[in-house]
Design a protein around this motif. Sequence first.
Motif, PDB file in Angstrom:
ATOM      1  N   GLU A  76     -11.714  -3.200  -6.785  1.00 54.47           N
ATOM      2  CA  GLU A  76     -10.968  -3.660  -7.946  1.00 54.47           C
ATOM      3  C   GLU A  76     -10.089  -2.539  -8.484  1.00 54.47           C
ATOM      4  N   LYS A  77      -8.974  -2.924  -9.079  1.00 51.41           N
ATOM      5  CA  LYS A  77      -8.035  -1.967  -9.703  1.00 51.41           C
ATOM      6  C   LYS A  77      -7.559  -0.934  -8.683  1.00 51.41           C
ATOM      7  N   SER A  78      -7.092  -1.426  -7.550  1.00 52.91           N
ATOM      8  CA  SER A  78      -6.613  -0.534  -6.504  1.00 52.91           C
ATOM      9  C   SER A  78      -5.126  -0.239  -6.687  1.00 52.91           C
ATOM     10  N   VAL A  79      -4.753   1.019  -6.411  1.00 56.50           N
ATOM     11  CA  VAL A  79      -3.353   1.425  -6.515  1.00 56.50           C
ATOM     12  C   VAL A  79      -3.048   2.432  -5.412  1.00 56.50           C
ATOM     13  N   LEU A  80      -1.892   2.278  -4.789  1.00 60.25           N
ATOM     14  CA  LEU A  80      -1.429   3.216  -3.768  1.00 60.25           C
ATOM     15  C   LEU A  80      -0.299   4.048  -4.369  1.00 60.25           C
ATOM     16  N   LEU A  81      -0.480   5.360  -4.393  1.00 53.42           N
ATOM     17  CA  LEU A  81       0.555   6.265  -4.874  1.00 53.42           C
ATOM     18  C   LEU A  81       1.400   6.725  -3.690  1.00 53.42           C
ATOM     19  N   THR A  82       2.718   6.651  -3.827  1.00 50.97           N
ATOM     20  CA  THR A  82       3.601   7.093  -2.759  1.00 50.97           C
ATOM     21  C   THR A  82       4.696   8.006  -3.309  1.00 50.97           C
ATOM     22  N   PHE A  83       5.108   8.954  -2.472  1.00 53.71           N
ATOM     23  CA  PHE A  83       6.223   9.848  -2.778  1.00 53.71           C
ATOM     24  C   PHE A  83       7.238   9.739  -1.653  1.00 53.71           C
ATOM     25  N   ASP A  84       8.511   9.672  -2.007  1.00 53.29           N
ATOM     26  CA  ASP A  84       9.557   9.557  -1.003  1.00 53.29           C
ATOM     27  C   ASP A  84      10.313  10.874  -0.850  1.00 53.29           C
ATOM     28  N   ASP A  85      10.608  11.231   0.388  1.00 54.06           N
ATOM     29  CA  ASP A  85      11.573  12.265   0.768  1.00 54.06           C
ATOM     30  C   ASP A  85      11.025  13.691   0.738  1.00 54.06           C
ATOM     31  N   CYS A  86       9.943  13.956   0.008  1.00 54.35           N
ATOM     32  CA  CYS A  86       9.284  15.265   0.031  1.00 54.35           C
ATOM     33  C   CYS A  86      10.151  16.400  -0.519  1.00 54.35           C
ATOM     34  N   TYR A  87      10.558  16.241  -1.763  1.00 50.83           N
ATOM     35  CA  TYR A  87      11.315  17.288  -2.436  1.00 50.83           C
ATOM     36  C   TYR A  87      10.397  18.420  -2.905  1.00 50.83           C
ATOM     37  N   GLN A  88      11.010  19.556  -3.237  1.00 50.72           N
ATOM     38  CA  GLN A  88      10.234  20.723  -3.649  1.00 50.72           C
ATOM     39  C   GLN A  88       9.319  20.431  -4.836  1.00 50.72           C
ATOM     40  N   SER A  89       9.760  19.586  -5.746  1.00 48.30           N
ATOM     41  CA  SER A  89       8.952  19.300  -6.932  1.00 48.30           C
ATOM     42  C   SER A  89       7.638  18.614  -6.584  1.00 48.30           C
ATOM     43  N   MET A  90       7.579  17.969  -5.425  1.00 47.96           N
ATOM     44  CA  MET A  90       6.338  17.344  -5.002  1.00 47.96           C
ATOM     45  C   MET A  90       5.250  18.404  -4.838  1.00 47.96           C
ATOM     46  N   LYS A  91       5.620  19.542  -4.269  1.00 43.88           N
ATOM     47  CA  LYS A  91       4.675  20.649  -4.086  1.00 43.88           C
ATOM     48  C   LYS A  91       4.504  21.454  -5.376  1.00 43.88           C
ATOM     49  N   GLU A  92       5.604  21.682  -6.068  1.00 43.05           N
ATOM     50  CA  GLU A  92       5.596  22.545  -7.242  1.00 43.05           C
ATOM     51  C   GLU A  92       4.819  21.938  -8.403  1.00 43.05           C
ATOM     52  N   TYR A  93       4.981  20.618  -8.611  1.00 42.51           N
ATOM     53  CA  TYR A  93       4.443  19.989  -9.814  1.00 42.51           C
ATOM     54  C   TYR A  93       3.471  18.833  -9.546  1.00 42.51           C
ATOM     55  N   ALA A  94       3.809  17.922  -8.638  1.00 40.53           N
ATOM     56  CA  ALA A  94       2.954  16.750  -8.432  1.00 40.53           C
ATOM     57  C   ALA A  94       1.659  17.104  -7.715  1.00 40.53           C
ATOM     58  N   TYR A  95       1.752  17.919  -6.687  1.00 45.21           N
ATOM     59  CA  TYR A  95       0.573  18.269  -5.892  1.00 45.21           C
ATOM     60  C   TYR A  95      -0.559  18.865  -6.728  1.00 45.21           C
ATOM     61  N   PRO A  96      -0.304  19.847  -7.603  1.00 38.11           N
ATOM     62  CA  PRO A  96      -1.418  20.394  -8.404  1.00 38.11           C
ATOM     63  C   PRO A  96      -2.083  19.356  -9.305  1.00 38.11           C
ATOM     64  N   VAL A  97      -1.281  18.431  -9.853  1.00 39.09           N
ATOM     65  CA  VAL A  97      -1.841  17.398 -10.732  1.00 39.09           C
ATOM     66  C   VAL A  97      -2.757  16.480  -9.937  1.00 39.09           C
ATOM     67  N   LEU A  98      -2.304  16.045  -8.769  1.00 39.93           N
ATOM     68  CA  LEU A  98      -3.099  15.141  -7.940  1.00 39.93           C
ATOM     69  C   LEU A  98      -4.363  15.829  -7.430  1.00 39.93           C
ATOM     70  N   LYS A  99      -4.240  17.071  -7.018  1.00 37.15           N
ATOM     71  CA  LYS A  99      -5.396  17.799  -6.500  1.00 37.15           C
ATOM     72  C   LYS A  99      -6.451  17.982  -7.585  1.00 37.15           C
ATOM     73  N   LYS A 100      -6.021  18.326  -8.777  1.00 38.34           N
ATOM     74  CA  LYS A 100      -6.959  18.509  -9.885  1.00 38.34           C
ATOM     75  C   LYS A 100      -7.691  17.212 -10.204  1.00 38.34           C
ATOM     76  N   ALA A 101      -6.982  16.095 -10.116  1.00 35.27           N
ATOM     77  CA  ALA A 101      -7.577  14.798 -10.429  1.00 35.27           C
ATOM     78  C   ALA A 101      -8.401  14.237  -9.276  1.00 35.27           C
ATOM     79  N   GLY A 102      -8.283  14.842  -8.078  1.00 36.69           N
ATOM     80  CA  GLY A 102      -8.992  14.330  -6.914  1.00 36.69           C
ATOM     81  C   GLY A 102      -8.374  13.071  -6.353  1.00 36.69           C
ATOM     82  N   TRP A 103      -7.052  12.926  -6.540  1.00 36.62           N
ATOM     83  CA  TRP A 103      -6.351  11.725  -6.095  1.00 36.62           C
ATOM     84  C   TRP A 103      -5.553  12.003  -4.832  1.00 36.62           C
ATOM     85  N   LYS A 104      -5.436  10.972  -3.998  1.00 34.06           N
ATOM     86  CA  LYS A 104      -4.667  11.051  -2.771  1.00 34.06           C
ATOM     87  C   LYS A 104      -3.342  10.298  -2.943  1.00 34.06           C
ATOM     88  N   ALA A 105      -2.415  10.567  -2.029  1.00 39.32           N
ATOM     89  CA  ALA A 105      -1.129   9.877  -2.051  1.00 39.32           C
ATOM     90  C   ALA A 105      -0.548   9.866  -0.648  1.00 39.32           C
TER      91      ALA A 105
END
Length: 247
Positions: A76-105
């Motif tokens: 229940e309450k399933s969600v798929l997170l996706t990122f397109d194109d792999c810009y630098q901000s994905m590593k700089e900002y999004a990755y640490p947030v997801l890793k801390k939360a234990g979330w995959k994408a």
Amino acid sequence: MFRTLVFHEVRPQKELNGRQRPIAVSDGYEDSLPLPLFDSLPLFEEQINYLKDAGYHSLSIGEVQGFYEKKLLLPEKSVLLTFDDCYQSMKEYAYPVLKKAGWKAAAFVVSGWLFDEPSAYDPNSSRVLSTAELEEMRDVFEYVNHTSHFHRRKGTTMSSAMWETTEDFKQDLYDCNQFVDIKDAFAYPFGLYDQRTIDTLKEMSFKLAFTTKPGVNTKDTHPLELHRDVIPYSLSIEQFKNLMEEV
């Protein structure tokens, strides 16, 4: 059922200054990333924390494949997170947030855009990452086909797969598959496609393909025309919560 969210650039509020930025890619393609494809870092953190605290399940591409191919039930309450194109901000900002939360994408990779060597983060452009940098983030991201060199457009109505030959499109898909983890899922560049695009994916044994058409995905959604909701920085947290409550 499940909802798929798509992000492109996650930036600090000070970098959301109301102007487009040129993309910087290794094959020289020139374009600019529209402002609606940016999300603010504070809002992104709030969104991820809400999903985690509210008990949402972070889907993998494999779970989505099982849902359509084997009729497996999703949590229940399933969600798929996706990122397109792999810009630098994905590593700089999004990755640490997801890793801390234990979330995959899932990250849809334009393999022909990737640089051979890392570069310092550039806030003034939308620069794509290097292959080595993607390798460093495999604990959070699984990588999926977004073409090799076919992420090009004519205006807002046509992408490369719609004007190039079928054989060239097949070769481009094959080339990207030499890099990505998931070789039978795809995201349409710019969300643009036609029936020939779908037919080519079928011939190449692709099982899933993602559009940019908003909405919840159910068992009746065509697996090669899956919905994705673009999350812009103009979307408030309350609007985000209302969107997710439909799952």
